[in-house]
Design a protein around this motif. Sequence first.
Motif, PDB file in Angstrom:
ATOM      1  N   MET A   1     -34.932  -0.131 -10.257  1.00  0.00           N
ATOM      2  CA  MET A   1     -34.602  -0.017  -8.801  1.00  0.00           C
ATOM      3  C   MET A   1     -35.262   1.311  -8.349  1.00  0.00           C
ATOM      4  SD  MET A   1     -30.990  -0.198  -7.193  1.00  0.00           S
ATOM      5  CE  MET A   1     -30.981  -0.545  -5.304  1.00  0.00           C
ATOM      6  N   SER A   2     -36.194   1.134  -7.096  1.00  0.00           N
ATOM      7  CA  SER A   2     -36.784   2.242  -6.500  1.00  0.00           C
ATOM      8  C   SER A   2     -35.868   3.050  -5.853  1.00  0.00           C
ATOM      9  CB  SER A   2     -37.954   1.665  -5.871  1.00  0.00           C
ATOM     10  OG  SER A   2     -37.614   1.065  -4.687  1.00  0.00           O
ATOM     11  N   LYS A   3     -36.106   4.286  -5.695  1.00  0.00           N
ATOM     12  CA  LYS A   3     -35.411   5.333  -4.727  1.00  0.00           C
ATOM     13  C   LYS A   3     -35.622   4.928  -3.373  1.00  0.00           C
ATOM     14  CE  LYS A   3     -34.783   8.973  -7.929  1.00  0.00           C
ATOM     15  NZ  LYS A   3     -34.565  10.382  -8.349  1.00  0.00           N
ATOM     16  N   PRO A   4     -34.700   5.259  -2.399  1.00  0.00           N
ATOM     17  CA  PRO A   4     -34.949   5.118  -0.878  1.00  0.00           C
ATOM     18  C   PRO A   4     -35.958   5.924  -0.489  1.00  0.00           C
ATOM     19  CG  PRO A   4     -32.530   5.671  -1.647  1.00  0.00           C
ATOM     20  CD  PRO A   4     -33.363   5.825  -2.765  1.00  0.00           C
ATOM     21  N   ALA A   5     -36.578   5.554   0.784  1.00  0.00           N
ATOM     22  CA  ALA A   5     -37.667   6.173   1.026  1.00  0.00           C
ATOM     23  C   ALA A   5     -37.462   5.928   2.793  1.00  0.00           C
ATOM     24  CB  ALA A   5     -39.060   5.735   0.531  1.00  0.00           C
ATOM     25  N   TYR A   6     -38.332   6.787   3.583  1.00  0.00           N
ATOM     26  CA  TYR A   6     -38.497   6.647   4.968  1.00  0.00           C
ATOM     27  C   TYR A   6     -39.934   6.602   4.921  1.00  0.00           C
ATOM     28  CZ  TYR A   6     -39.615   8.357   9.577  1.00  0.00           C
ATOM     29  OH  TYR A   6     -40.181   8.636  10.859  1.00  0.00           O
ATOM     30  N   VAL A   7     -40.213   5.429   5.587  1.00  0.00           N
ATOM     31  CA  VAL A   7     -41.368   4.917   6.031  1.00  0.00           C
ATOM     32  C   VAL A   7     -41.872   4.759   7.514  1.00  0.00           C
ATOM     33  CG1 VAL A   7     -43.279   3.087   5.612  1.00  0.00           C
ATOM     34  CG2 VAL A   7     -41.632   3.774   3.596  1.00  0.00           C
ATOM     35  N   TYR A   8     -42.840   5.323   7.971  1.00  0.00           N
ATOM     36  CA  TYR A   8     -42.871   5.258   9.331  1.00  0.00           C
ATOM     37  C   TYR A   8     -44.669   4.965   9.706  1.00  0.00           C
ATOM     38  CZ  TYR A   8     -42.487   6.439  14.387  1.00  0.00           C
ATOM     39  OH  TYR A   8     -42.646   6.480  15.756  1.00  0.00           O
ATOM     40  N   VAL A   9     -45.047   4.316  10.558  1.00  0.00           N
ATOM     41  CA  VAL A   9     -46.399   3.860  10.848  1.00  0.00           C
ATOM     42  C   VAL A   9     -46.429   4.219  12.263  1.00  0.00           C
ATOM     43  CG1 VAL A   9     -48.303   2.303  11.164  1.00  0.00           C
ATOM     44  CG2 VAL A   9     -46.548   2.242   9.007  1.00  0.00           C
ATOM     45  N   ILE A  10     -47.634   4.974  12.622  1.00  0.00           N
ATOM     46  CA  ILE A  10     -47.957   5.260  14.046  1.00  0.00           C
ATOM     47  C   ILE A  10     -49.377   5.299  14.402  1.00  0.00           C
ATOM     48  CG2 ILE A  10     -47.936   7.871  13.557  1.00  0.00           C
ATOM     49  CD1 ILE A  10     -46.804   8.099  16.548  1.00  0.00           C
ATOM     50  N   TYR A  11     -49.827   4.699  15.321  1.00  0.00           N
ATOM     51  CA  TYR A  11     -51.308   4.645  15.737  1.00  0.00           C
ATOM     52  C   TYR A  11     -51.595   5.674  16.713  1.00  0.00           C
ATOM     53  CZ  TYR A  11     -51.259   0.306  13.277  1.00  0.00           C
ATOM     54  OH  TYR A  11     -51.179  -0.677  12.165  1.00  0.00           O
ATOM     55  N   VAL A  12     -52.573   6.665  16.434  1.00  0.00           N
ATOM     56  CA  VAL A  12     -53.120   7.610  17.259  1.00  0.00           C
ATOM     57  C   VAL A  12     -54.572   7.221  17.622  1.00  0.00           C
ATOM     58  CG1 VAL A  12     -53.102  10.114  17.368  1.00  0.00           C
ATOM     59  CG2 VAL A  12     -51.322   8.949  15.916  1.00  0.00           C
ATOM     60  N   HIS A  13     -54.676   7.642  19.060  1.00  0.00           N
ATOM     61  CA  HIS A  13     -56.240   7.452  19.504  1.00  0.00           C
ATOM     62  C   HIS A  13     -56.784   8.927  18.956  1.00  0.00           C
ATOM     63  CE1 HIS A  13     -55.987   3.927  21.638  1.00  0.00           C
ATOM     64  NE2 HIS A  13     -54.879   4.186  21.900  1.00  0.00           N
TER      65      HIS A  13
END
Length: 167
Positions: A1-13
């Motif tokens: 079982m993998s450990k918890p994570a914070y994942v975020y994706v943002i698009y930038v010009h």
Amino acid sequence: MSKPAYVYVIYVHGTPQELYRALTDPEYVAAYMGGTGPRSDWQVGSPVDWKMDPNGAFHDYGQRVLVAEPGKLLSYTWHPLQPEHRTIVGIESDEEFAAAATERSQVTFTLEEAEEPSAGSKLTIVHDGFDSPQSKMLRAVSLGWTMILCELKTVVERGGPQAARPS
């Protein structure tokens, strides 16, 4: 079982190279982190010192650069909870702080051109390695990184740390 994570994706010009610069250049970092944030020479194995207070000094909390590929990837180990974080993350007991202060994690930024060219670049952050979904540090970075990356986007899209803010 993998450990918890914070994942975020943002698009930038901006280009992946501009985003990498924003993550590593002291002027950019100061602009979107309110005078706080990391400092390093960004070479693999180098320390990543951190300034928690805009009027304070940089400190070595044991963070180290893991990967540094300009315009592509930046990864470094994250510091364990420090005494100055105790109030910020809501830890009251000494026992809870002692347990939380042993947790180590890492943060990785992946930079790439967006799938749709008009969207600019895609920045993905994965902050992982937390001991449990109830991790105090996971909760703190989940809010913190979201706000920081929104500010980073603003600084990059306005043309850098020296660009005037619109009135």
